[in-house]
Design a protein around this motif. Structure first.
Motif, short mmCIF file in Angstrom:
data_model
loop_
_atom_site.label_atom_id
_atom_site.label_comp_id
_atom_site.label_asym_id
_atom_site.label_seq_id
_atom_site.Cartn_x
_atom_site.Cartn_y
_atom_site.Cartn_z
N VAL A 63 0.83 -1.21 0.00
CA VAL A 63 0.00 0.00 0.00
C VAL A 63 0.87 1.26 0.00
N PRO B 28 0.37 4.74 1.34
CA PRO B 28 -0.57 5.41 2.24
C PRO B 28 -0.53 6.94 2.17
N ARG C 227 -3.79 8.66 4.15
CA ARG C 227 -3.84 7.63 5.19
C ARG C 227 -5.25 7.09 5.43
N ALA D 39 -6.26 4.90 2.53
CA ALA D 39 -5.45 3.67 2.56
C ALA D 39 -5.94 2.72 3.64
N ASP D 40 -6.27 3.24 4.81
CA ASP D 40 -6.74 2.39 5.90
C ASP D 40 -8.04 1.65 5.54
N GLU E 167 4.31 -0.96 3.41
CA GLU E 167 3.99 0.37 2.91
C GLU E 167 5.14 0.89 2.06
#
Length: 185
Positions: free
Chosen positions: A25, A27, A30, A33-34, A55
């Protein structure tokens, strides 16, 4: 595809032997991405597979990290996650096109990979696609990777090496004509 359209989703599968996926990922955003990660993890676990997460700085680095893992580790499937939101410059097109091209090339090399890198016009579009309760593109990317893995296992074990086999790899005393070479063995 519009968020309010109905579309077909393949039934979830599973594996007789253990499967391990790598989630890569970027991010940069953020919160987005989460959400993507949550969807991917849930889908992988629902298939009975395990996963690791790494990451990378941005979407352009996702294919490189997957290629490195393919050479240096033992993952069966890969999930590419991230988000690119259009800005004021042409950098958007470069990042979208090149990250997608890198992932496609890995897939054509035999990697079981799902592309969950969102390419959107604005944050609202990104959140609608990322949220598990909405379009769940992270889960969709994980499902794509795992469906490809199931297909590759159905068709047999992975082959060592890609491309032509040199006559030297066949043994010193072997003489073959170019017309007799099978480039896929």
């Amino acid at each position: 595809m519009a968020g309010n359209e109905l579309h077909y989703t393949m039934p979830r599968g599973g594996f007789d032997t253990p499967a391990k996926a790598l989630i890569v990922v970027a991010p940069y955003y953020r919160d987005i991405a989460d959400e993507l990660i949550a969807g991917a993890r849930a889908e992988i676990e629902a298939w009975g597979a395990s996963h690791d997460l790494v990451e990378v700085p941005g979407a352009l680095e996702v294919p490189t990290a997957i290629a490195m893992a393919g050479r240096m580790s033992n993952f069966d499937a890969y999930v590419a996650l991230g988000c690119v939101i259009r800005g004021e410059t042409t950098h958007y097109e470069t990042v979208c096109n090149d990250s997608s091209r890198g992932i496609t090339l890995l897939g054509l090399q035999g990697f079981c990979i799902g592309n969950g890198i969102l390419t959107v016009e604005n944050r609202d579009q990104a959140l609608a696609r990322a949220r598990v309760a909405e379009q769940n593109k992270g889960g969709g990317a994980a499902a794509a990777a795992l469906h490809l893995l199931a297909l590759s296992r159905k068709w047999g074990a992975p082959r060592k090496g890609v491309g032509f086999r040199s006559p030297a790899s066949l043994g010193e005393d072997t003489v073959i004509a170019a017309a007799d070479m099978d480039p896929w063995t």
